[in-house]
Design an enzyme around this catalytic site. Structure first.
Site, short mmCIF file in Angstrom:
data_model
loop_
_atom_site.label_atom_id
_atom_site.label_comp_id
_atom_site.label_asym_id
_atom_site.label_seq_id
_atom_site.Cartn_x
_atom_site.Cartn_y
_atom_site.Cartn_z
CB CYS A 133 -31.17 91.45 7.17
SG CYS A 133 -31.50 93.17 7.72
CG HIS A 234 -29.46 89.85 10.97
ND1 HIS A 234 -28.60 90.01 10.00
CD2 HIS A 234 -30.30 90.73 10.98
CE1 HIS A 234 -28.67 91.01 9.74
NE2 HIS A 234 -29.65 91.57 10.25
CD GLU A 236 -26.62 87.05 10.00
OE1 GLU A 236 -27.60 86.47 9.61
OE2 GLU A 236 -26.35 88.25 9.90
N1 LIG Z 1 -29.96 96.39 9.32
C1 LIG Z 1 -28.76 96.20 10.01
C2 LIG Z 1 -27.89 95.23 9.39
C3 LIG Z 1 -26.48 94.71 9.99
C4 LIG Z 1 -25.63 94.00 9.29
O1 LIG Z 1 -25.91 92.83 8.51
O2 LIG Z 1 -24.41 94.45 9.12
#
Ligand SMILES: NCCCC(=O)O
Length: 270
Positions: A133, A234, A236
């Site tokens: 991300c 994500h 994870e």
């Molecule tokens: N773009 C949101 C990311 C949230 C995080 O990884 O904490």
């Protein structure tokens, strides 16, 4: 069986980046902590990396990036705040002056600088790097690339900031270019979760786009010839261990197996 057990080699040390913020921002924090800070990374990364056979270690901003990269076999640059536009030539007039230690979602230039230096040191040493991300965006910025500052402002329909990324079945399809690391892991396409409003725009030096959504948003990048992978989703938070996370551990195991153990002198040059 983990990657380390499969190959019979040592479990690779995988550095995981994260945030620094004041304990006082947590609900129920004891006021005696005052403005003291805590260094954190999302625990799902440590859990998933350990499941894949790696030894996860959190990397604080105070860790010397050059020195630590000599000890690590893999690095995960994790998600979080938008990278400050000053690092990629974006519009800095939109930036609010808020302390990232009291609001863990606003720009944190200390984190930006740390992670950019870490990416460069890791790539220089040939250490496998996975960017997740924001981490994918950091990868691109570290190599001189730029970002789309806000997807809703652009000619795309890819709006996902409201979707809680807990379920790998609910979000969008990503298609991958043949012959890439991503295609080797996911095939021609996969379904991913999503939580972002920025994206990779112009690629940095050596960076190529290897995955996109149907509306053209960059979802994975690589640096051909290097063990470098960035994913916009994500991994994870997917339901089962995502191939991107197992990839960084497997690359790290392979690297450990290829290299003679690094001596103390090499790790701490005089
Ligand atoms: N773009 C949101 C990311 C949230 C995080 O990884 O904490």
């Amino acid at each position: 069986m983990s990657a380390g057990e499969k190959t019979g080699v040592m479990r690779p040390l995988i550095g995981i980046t994260g945030r620094r913020f004041q304990l006082s921002v947590l609900n129920g924090a004891d006021p005696r902590y005052g403005d003291r800070c805590i260094d954190t990374s999302m625990s799902d990364f440590a859990t998933r990396i350990a499941e894949a056979g790696g030894l996860p270690v959190h990397l604080s901003y105070d860790t010397d990036t050059e020195a630590v990269s000599a000890w690590l076999s893999g690095v995960v640059i994790t998600g979080g705040q938008d990278v400050h536009p000053a690092f990629w030539g974006g519009d800095t007039s939109v930036v609010r002056d808020v302390d990232p230690r009291t609001n863990p979602m606003v720009h944190d230039t200390e984190r930006d600088a740390y992670e950019i230096a870490l990416v460069r040191a890791a790539i220089e040493r040939g250490i496998p790097v996975l960017g997740v991300c924001r981490g994918m965006q950091v990868l691109n910025v570290a190599l001189g690339g730029t970002l789309v500052p806000h997807l809703a402002d652009g000619p795309v329909s890819h709006l996902s900031a409201e979707i809680a990324p807990t379920d790998g079945t609910v979000d969008h399809v990503v298609s991958f270019a043949q012959g890439t690391i991503a295609a080797g892991l996911f095939g021609t396409e996969t379904i991913t979760n999503s939580w972002h409003h920025q994206a990779v725009d112009r690629c940095g030096a050596g960076v190529v786009v290897t995955g996109r959504t149907d509306d053209g948003v960059v979802e994975s990048i690589e640096v051909p010839g290097r063990p470098v992978l960035g994913v916009q989703w994500h991994p994870e938070w997917m339901k089962s261990n995502d191939p991107a996370l197992t990839w960084v551990v497997e690359q790290a195991v392979w690297r450990l197996a290829q290299h003679e153990p690094v001596t103390q002198e090499q790790r701490s040059p005089q």
